[in-house]
Design a protein around this motif. Sequence first.
Motif, short mmCIF file in Angstrom:
data_model
loop_
_atom_site.label_atom_id
_atom_site.label_comp_id
_atom_site.label_asym_id
_atom_site.label_seq_id
_atom_site.Cartn_x
_atom_site.Cartn_y
_atom_site.Cartn_z
N THR A 65 -4.80 -9.29 6.97
CA THR A 65 -4.00 -8.15 6.51
C THR A 65 -4.71 -7.25 5.50
O THR A 65 -4.28 -6.11 5.28
CB THR A 65 -2.70 -8.64 5.83
OG1 THR A 65 -3.05 -9.39 4.65
CG2 THR A 65 -1.88 -9.51 6.78
N GLY A 66 -5.75 -7.77 4.86
CA GLY A 66 -6.41 -7.00 3.81
C GLY A 66 -5.64 -7.01 2.50
O GLY A 66 -6.07 -6.37 1.53
N VAL A 67 -4.51 -7.71 2.46
CA VAL A 67 -3.69 -7.76 1.24
C VAL A 67 -3.85 -9.14 0.59
O VAL A 67 -3.60 -10.17 1.21
CB VAL A 67 -2.21 -7.50 1.55
CG1 VAL A 67 -1.36 -7.61 0.28
CG2 VAL A 67 -2.03 -6.11 2.18
N TRP B 29 3.73 -13.35 5.92
CA TRP B 29 3.00 -12.55 4.94
C TRP B 29 3.11 -11.05 5.27
O TRP B 29 3.29 -10.22 4.37
CB TRP B 29 1.55 -13.00 4.89
CG TRP B 29 0.72 -12.30 3.84
CD1 TRP B 29 -0.41 -11.57 4.03
CD2 TRP B 29 0.96 -12.28 2.43
NE1 TRP B 29 -0.89 -11.10 2.85
CE2 TRP B 29 -0.06 -11.52 1.83
CE3 TRP B 29 1.94 -12.84 1.61
CZ2 TRP B 29 -0.13 -11.28 0.46
CZ3 TRP B 29 1.88 -12.61 0.24
CH2 TRP B 29 0.86 -11.84 -0.32
N LYS B 30 3.05 -10.72 6.55
CA LYS B 30 3.20 -9.30 6.95
C LYS B 30 4.59 -8.77 6.58
O LYS B 30 4.74 -7.60 6.21
CB LYS B 30 2.95 -9.15 8.45
CG LYS B 30 1.47 -9.31 8.82
CD LYS B 30 1.26 -9.27 10.32
CE LYS B 30 -0.23 -9.42 10.66
NZ LYS B 30 -0.45 -9.51 12.12
N ARG C 34 11.08 -2.77 -2.31
CA ARG C 34 12.13 -3.74 -2.60
C ARG C 34 11.61 -4.93 -3.40
O ARG C 34 12.36 -5.60 -4.08
CB ARG C 34 12.77 -4.21 -1.30
CG ARG C 34 13.29 -3.02 -0.46
CD ARG C 34 14.16 -3.48 0.68
NE ARG C 34 15.38 -4.09 0.16
CZ ARG C 34 16.12 -4.94 0.86
NH1 ARG C 34 15.75 -5.29 2.09
NH2 ARG C 34 17.21 -5.46 0.34
N VAL C 35 10.30 -5.17 -3.30
CA VAL C 35 9.62 -6.21 -4.07
C VAL C 35 8.44 -5.56 -4.77
O VAL C 35 7.68 -4.82 -4.15
CB VAL C 35 9.09 -7.34 -3.15
CG1 VAL C 35 8.43 -8.43 -3.99
CG2 VAL C 35 10.19 -7.93 -2.32
N LYS C 36 8.27 -5.86 -6.04
CA LYS C 36 7.15 -5.28 -6.77
C LYS C 36 5.83 -5.96 -6.41
O LYS C 36 4.82 -5.31 -6.22
CB LYS C 36 7.41 -5.35 -8.27
CG LYS C 36 8.55 -4.45 -8.73
CD LYS C 36 8.74 -4.57 -10.23
CE LYS C 36 9.93 -3.71 -10.68
NZ LYS C 36 10.18 -3.89 -12.13
N SER C 37 5.87 -7.31 -6.36
CA SER C 37 4.64 -8.07 -6.10
C SER C 37 4.93 -9.19 -5.11
O SER C 37 6.06 -9.69 -5.02
CB SER C 37 4.09 -8.67 -7.41
OG SER C 37 3.74 -7.64 -8.31
N ILE C 38 3.88 -9.60 -4.37
CA ILE C 38 4.06 -10.64 -3.35
C ILE C 38 2.96 -11.68 -3.48
O ILE C 38 1.82 -11.38 -3.83
CB ILE C 38 4.07 -10.04 -1.92
CG1 ILE C 38 2.83 -9.19 -1.66
CG2 ILE C 38 5.34 -9.22 -1.70
CD1 ILE C 38 2.72 -8.67 -0.22
N LYS D 71 5.99 -2.51 0.58
CA LYS D 71 5.85 -1.09 0.94
C LYS D 71 7.16 -0.34 0.77
O LYS D 71 7.19 0.83 0.39
CB LYS D 71 5.38 -0.95 2.40
CG LYS D 71 3.90 -1.19 2.59
CD LYS D 71 3.53 -1.01 4.05
CE LYS D 71 2.06 -1.32 4.30
NZ LYS D 71 1.75 -1.43 5.74
N GLN D 72 8.27 -1.01 1.08
CA GLN D 72 9.59 -0.40 0.96
C GLN D 72 10.05 -0.28 -0.50
O GLN D 72 11.07 0.35 -0.78
CB GLN D 72 10.62 -1.22 1.73
CG GLN D 72 10.45 -1.19 3.24
CD GLN D 72 11.41 -2.13 3.96
OE1 GLN D 72 12.29 -2.75 3.34
NE2 GLN D 72 11.25 -2.27 5.26
#
Length: 278
Positions: free
Chosen positions: A154-156, A122-123, A133-137, A130-131
Amino acid sequence: MTTSPVLTFNDGNTIPQLGYGVWQVEDEVAEKVVGQAFEVGYRHIDTAKIYGNEAGVGRAIAATSVPRGDMFITTKVWNADQGYEETLKAFDASMERLGLETLDLYLIHWLQPKQNKYVDTWKALIELQKQGRVKSIGVCNFTVEALQEIIDATGVVPVLNQVETHPYLNQSELRAFEAKHNILHESWSPLGSGKGLLEDPKLVEIAAKYDGATPAQVVIAWHLALGNIVIPKSVTESRIKENWESLDLKLSDEDIDAINALDNGTRYGADPATADFA
């Protein structure tokens, strides 16, 4: 042309609610059927490394006249590639096969509790987002406990959880937890994996009420009414179209309740809480 409703993620991005899944579709076939799906109106395509058809999906993306900005493409990190560095490498390989610069949605494919690498995985997804390269996870096949664990670590918060969901397994408790955390619910095997669900007398009876509707269309319309994202799979052009036309079917509250009442806990796939495979 009919268009799918669009749902909004907790990160502000959006996803077409009705998509096209390519599980168990061979690579050469995937190019053809994804092209057909684009022609019918689908813009959301769901693949995964383990499906072995990312390259075929990529060829369909390259061949279509549909603008990339109108598409929503999902793929997933496989179990054997879990872990921080491993996931970053796996992502690069998936993107090369898909022929894409950026991905709309990247998912952890299975929880794999015995492996216990999902927090690090997940991290890695957070880093890819953050980079840019992916819009959503998001994740697939996560339990309430595992969702809470990665959020706490992670808080995400994942934008969605893709889980086996159909009228015999409607996942009401999991969906209630997800709703509290603004996590969307995505249904895999939404039609019950061809194991007899669509012959259920209640679904046949409900379909007969709606002029020309099929039990499959009734089930897809039920998913849509519940607010689930749904990704039915078919390699038959007429069925691809039939599934898309479910968008025109609006079920009564009474019929939605009747379908909800079919829940009996039947699983056609592995239990995420215990599943452990490479």
